[in-house]
Motif scaffolding. Structure first.
Motif, PDB file in Angstrom:
ATOM      1  N   LEU A  27      71.546  32.997   2.736  1.00 49.50           N
ATOM      2  CA  LEU A  27      72.573  31.949   2.817  1.00 49.50           C
ATOM      3  C   LEU A  27      72.100  30.784   3.682  1.00 49.50           C
ATOM      4  CD1 LEU A  27      75.770  34.157   3.252  1.00 49.50           C
ATOM      5  CD2 LEU A  27      75.254  32.686   1.296  1.00 49.50           C
ATOM      6  N   ALA A  28      71.478  31.102   4.824  1.00 54.21           N
ATOM      7  CA  ALA A  28      70.994  30.048   5.719  1.00 54.21           C
ATOM      8  C   ALA A  28      69.867  29.244   5.071  1.00 54.21           C
ATOM      9  CB  ALA A  28      70.522  30.659   7.041  1.00 54.21           C
ATOM     10  N   LEU A  29      69.011  29.909   4.302  1.00 54.65           N
ATOM     11  CA  LEU A  29      67.932  29.194   3.607  1.00 54.65           C
ATOM     12  C   LEU A  29      68.503  28.230   2.570  1.00 54.65           C
ATOM     13  CD1 LEU A  29      65.425  32.154   3.123  1.00 54.65           C
ATOM     14  CD2 LEU A  29      65.031  30.114   4.524  1.00 54.65           C
ATOM     15  N   ALA A  30      69.555  28.652   1.868  1.00 58.40           N
ATOM     16  CA  ALA A  30      70.199  27.758   0.902  1.00 58.40           C
ATOM     17  C   ALA A  30      70.802  26.552   1.618  1.00 58.40           C
ATOM     18  CB  ALA A  30      71.276  28.514   0.122  1.00 58.40           C
ATOM     19  N   GLY A  31      71.381  26.773   2.795  1.00 56.28           N
ATOM     20  CA  GLY A  31      71.903  25.665   3.588  1.00 56.28           C
ATOM     21  C   GLY A  31      70.798  24.737   4.055  1.00 56.28           C
ATOM     22  N   ALA A  32      69.657  25.321   4.432  1.00 53.27           N
ATOM     23  CA  ALA A  32      68.514  24.513   4.864  1.00 53.27           C
ATOM     24  C   ALA A  32      68.013  23.636   3.714  1.00 53.27           C
ATOM     25  CB  ALA A  32      67.393  25.420   5.371  1.00 53.27           C
ATOM     26  N   GLU A  33      68.015  24.191   2.499  1.00 53.82           N
ATOM     27  CA  GLU A  33      67.613  23.390   1.339  1.00 53.82           C
ATOM     28  C   GLU A  33      68.545  22.192   1.159  1.00 53.82           C
ATOM     29  OE1 GLU A  33      65.398  26.415  -1.765  1.00 53.82           O
ATOM     30  OE2 GLU A  33      67.572  26.161  -1.950  1.00 53.82           O
ATOM     31  N   LEU A  34      69.848  22.430   1.280  1.00 52.05           N
ATOM     32  CA  LEU A  34      70.799  21.321   1.136  1.00 52.05           C
ATOM     33  C   LEU A  34      70.550  20.241   2.180  1.00 52.05           C
ATOM     34  CD1 LEU A  34      74.368  22.713   0.302  1.00 52.05           C
ATOM     35  CD2 LEU A  34      72.791  21.453  -1.164  1.00 52.05           C
ATOM     36  N   CYS A  35      70.272  20.656   3.414  1.00 49.48           N
ATOM     37  CA  CYS A  35      70.012  19.671   4.479  1.00 49.48           C
ATOM     38  C   CYS A  35      68.785  18.827   4.140  1.00 49.48           C
ATOM     39  CB  CYS A  35      69.817  20.379   5.823  1.00 49.48           C
ATOM     40  SG  CYS A  35      71.341  21.091   6.487  1.00 49.48           S
ATOM     41  N   ASP A  36      67.728  19.454   3.618  1.00 49.33           N
ATOM     42  CA  ASP A  36      66.528  18.710   3.239  1.00 49.33           C
ATOM     43  C   ASP A  36      66.805  17.790   2.051  1.00 49.33           C
ATOM     44  OD1 ASP A  36      65.087  19.839   5.274  1.00 49.33           O
ATOM     45  OD2 ASP A  36      63.720  20.982   3.991  1.00 49.33           O
ATOM     46  N   LEU A  37      67.603  18.269   1.098  1.00 46.05           N
ATOM     47  CA  LEU A  37      67.930  17.437  -0.065  1.00 46.05           C
ATOM     48  C   LEU A  37      68.800  16.247   0.329  1.00 46.05           C
ATOM     49  CD1 LEU A  37      68.538  20.210  -2.763  1.00 46.05           C
ATOM     50  CD2 LEU A  37      66.547  18.693  -2.556  1.00 46.05           C
ATOM     51  N   LEU A  38      69.664  16.434   1.316  1.00 45.50           N
ATOM     52  CA  LEU A  38      70.435  15.309   1.857  1.00 45.50           C
ATOM     53  C   LEU A  38      69.511  14.277   2.481  1.00 45.50           C
ATOM     54  CD1 LEU A  38      73.470  17.152   3.498  1.00 45.50           C
ATOM     55  CD2 LEU A  38      73.664  15.287   1.835  1.00 45.50           C
ATOM     56  N   THR A  39      68.553  14.750   3.280  1.00 47.75           N
ATOM     57  CA  THR A  39      67.601  13.852   3.932  1.00 47.75           C
ATOM     58  C   THR A  39      66.770  13.090   2.909  1.00 47.75           C
ATOM     59  OG1 THR A  39      67.465  15.310   5.859  1.00 47.75           O
ATOM     60  CG2 THR A  39      65.649  13.765   5.547  1.00 47.75           C
ATOM     61  N   ALA A  40      66.416  13.774   1.821  1.00 47.14           N
ATOM     62  CA  ALA A  40      65.607  13.146   0.770  1.00 47.14           C
ATOM     63  C   ALA A  40      66.440  12.282  -0.167  1.00 47.14           C
ATOM     64  CB  ALA A  40      64.893  14.228  -0.046  1.00 47.14           C
ATOM     65  N   GLU A  41      67.755  12.203   0.093  1.00 49.73           N
ATOM     66  CA  GLU A  41      68.690  11.434  -0.738  1.00 49.73           C
ATOM     67  C   GLU A  41      68.714  11.924  -2.180  1.00 49.73           C
ATOM     68  OE1 GLU A  41      67.794   7.310  -0.187  1.00 49.73           O
ATOM     69  OE2 GLU A  41      68.489   7.305   1.888  1.00 49.73           O
ATOM     70  N   ALA A  42      68.480  13.246  -2.339  1.00 52.73           N
ATOM     71  CA  ALA A  42      68.579  13.861  -3.662  1.00 52.73           C
ATOM     72  C   ALA A  42      70.032  14.172  -4.002  1.00 52.73           C
ATOM     73  CB  ALA A  42      67.751  15.141  -3.714  1.00 52.73           C
ATOM     74  N   LEU A  43      70.907  14.059  -3.008  1.00 51.30           N
ATOM     75  CA  LEU A  43      72.324  14.318  -3.221  1.00 51.30           C
ATOM     76  C   LEU A  43      73.123  13.661  -2.104  1.00 51.30           C
ATOM     77  CD1 LEU A  43      73.378  16.712  -1.012  1.00 51.30           C
ATOM     78  CD2 LEU A  43      71.856  18.060  -2.425  1.00 51.30           C
ATOM     79  N   THR A  44      74.419  13.544  -2.342  1.00 49.77           N
ATOM     80  CA  THR A  44      75.372  13.139  -1.310  1.00 49.77           C
ATOM     81  C   THR A  44      76.526  14.134  -1.372  1.00 49.77           C
ATOM     82  OG1 THR A  44      76.498  11.656  -2.851  1.00 49.77           O
ATOM     83  CG2 THR A  44      74.801  10.685  -1.438  1.00 49.77           C
ATOM     84  N   LEU A  45      77.392  14.079  -0.384  1.00 49.96           N
ATOM     85  CA  LEU A  45      78.582  14.922  -0.398  1.00 49.96           C
ATOM     86  C   LEU A  45      79.814  14.050  -0.561  1.00 49.96           C
ATOM     87  CD1 LEU A  45      78.086  17.645   2.385  1.00 49.96           C
ATOM     88  CD2 LEU A  45      77.476  17.739  -0.042  1.00 49.96           C
ATOM     89  N   ASP A  46      80.718  14.502  -1.415  1.00 51.18           N
ATOM     90  CA  ASP A  46      82.036  13.895  -1.546  1.00 51.18           C
ATOM     91  C   ASP A  46      83.015  14.949  -1.059  1.00 51.18           C
ATOM     92  OD1 ASP A  46      84.331  12.563  -2.175  1.00 51.18           O
ATOM     93  OD2 ASP A  46      84.062  12.635  -4.349  1.00 51.18           O
ATOM     94  N   GLY A  47      83.386  14.858   0.217  1.00 48.94           N
ATOM     95  CA  GLY A  47      84.119  15.959   0.839  1.00 48.94           C
ATOM     96  C   GLY A  47      83.181  17.141   0.963  1.00 48.94           C
ATOM     97  N   ASP A  48      83.524  18.254   0.284  1.00 46.69           N
ATOM     98  CA  ASP A  48      82.614  19.395   0.307  1.00 46.69           C
ATOM     99  C   ASP A  48      81.926  19.574  -1.052  1.00 46.69           C
ATOM    100  OD1 ASP A  48      84.691  20.358  -1.266  1.00 46.69           O
ATOM    101  OD2 ASP A  48      84.581  22.379  -0.439  1.00 46.69           O
ATOM    102  N   ARG A  49      82.014  18.551  -1.905  1.00 47.22           N
ATOM    103  CA  ARG A  49      81.406  18.628  -3.235  1.00 47.22           C
ATOM    104  C   ARG A  49      80.018  17.986  -3.224  1.00 47.22           C
ATOM    105  NH1 ARG A  49      84.002  22.042  -6.882  1.00 47.22           N
ATOM    106  NH2 ARG A  49      86.045  22.370  -5.936  1.00 47.22           N
TER     107      ARG A  49
END
Length: 201
Positions: A27-49
């Motif tokens: 679970l923590a590794l999946a969260g770490a991936e999201l953090c890296d993808l946020l930094t790389a601007e591969a995604l944004t969050l709309d609330g929790d989406r």
């Protein structure tokens, strides 16, 4: 290096004799991936989406796989749903990747097959990078490591250290870990009750 690899290396380096639960780390590794993808601007969050952006050139096979697996249709996937879906078996995936890169070896045991030996980190640049990031107090790595029981959370308010989207991801990781622990405890109680029935008065 990526945050998921740094996290896995940190847990193997800091607590080799007190292994972290694989489900927790996945679970923590999946969260770490999201953090890296946020930094790389591969995604944004709309609330929790999770709202995917254009797939960037990430130069990392596992992060590319994470990016390509994002739900690209509205109403999109929640961060928590992503953690449970992407996290399934993710520990084993990253462990195998470290081993394939030569950053992890198995200590031989003359009484057991090689595959049953304990894993040990190689003295690699990746290990030094993770150690430097840990010692510098990187907030994302520190929070994720603390969430799985390795080290302490930062003393400062997390909202002062990272942006709101990362705070949302890290909070979702903590919630998922608490939910997983509650499931474990419930199963343990149910198993104990089952054992008592068979044991009898």
């Amino acid at each position: 290096m990526t945050t998921p690899r740094d996290l896995l290396i940190t847990t193997l380096d800091v607590a080799p004799d007190r292994p972290v639960e694989q489900g927790d780390l996945s679970l923590a590794l999946a969260g770490a991936e999201l953090c890296d993808l946020l930094t790389a601007e591969a995604l944004t969050l709309d609330g929790d989406r999770i709202v995917p952006g254009l797939p960037p050139a990430l130069d990392d096979r596992l992060l590319d796989a994470a990016s390509s697996s994002l739900d690209r249709e509205a109403p999109y996937e929640s961060v928590e749903d992503w953690l449970w879906r992407r996290g399934r078996g993710l520990y084993a995936t990253y462990l195998a990747d470290l081993e394939a890169r030569g950053e992890l070896t198995r200590r031989r045991n003359r009484w057991l097959p090689v595959t049953a030996g304990r894993t040990a980190l190689s003295d690699s640049p990746a290990r030094h990078h993770a150690a430097e990031r840990r010692s510098s107090g990187d907030p994302v790595l520190t929070v994720l490591a603390a969430a799985v029981g390795v080290g302490q959370e930062p003393a400062e308010d997390l909202a002062d250290l990272v942006d709101d989207a990362v705070v949302t991801v890290l909070a979702a990781v903590n919630n998922a870990l608490m939910e997983l622990e509650a499931v474990r405890q419930r199963r343990s109680i149910e198993q104990a009750a089952f054992d008592n029935v068979w044991r009898g008065p």
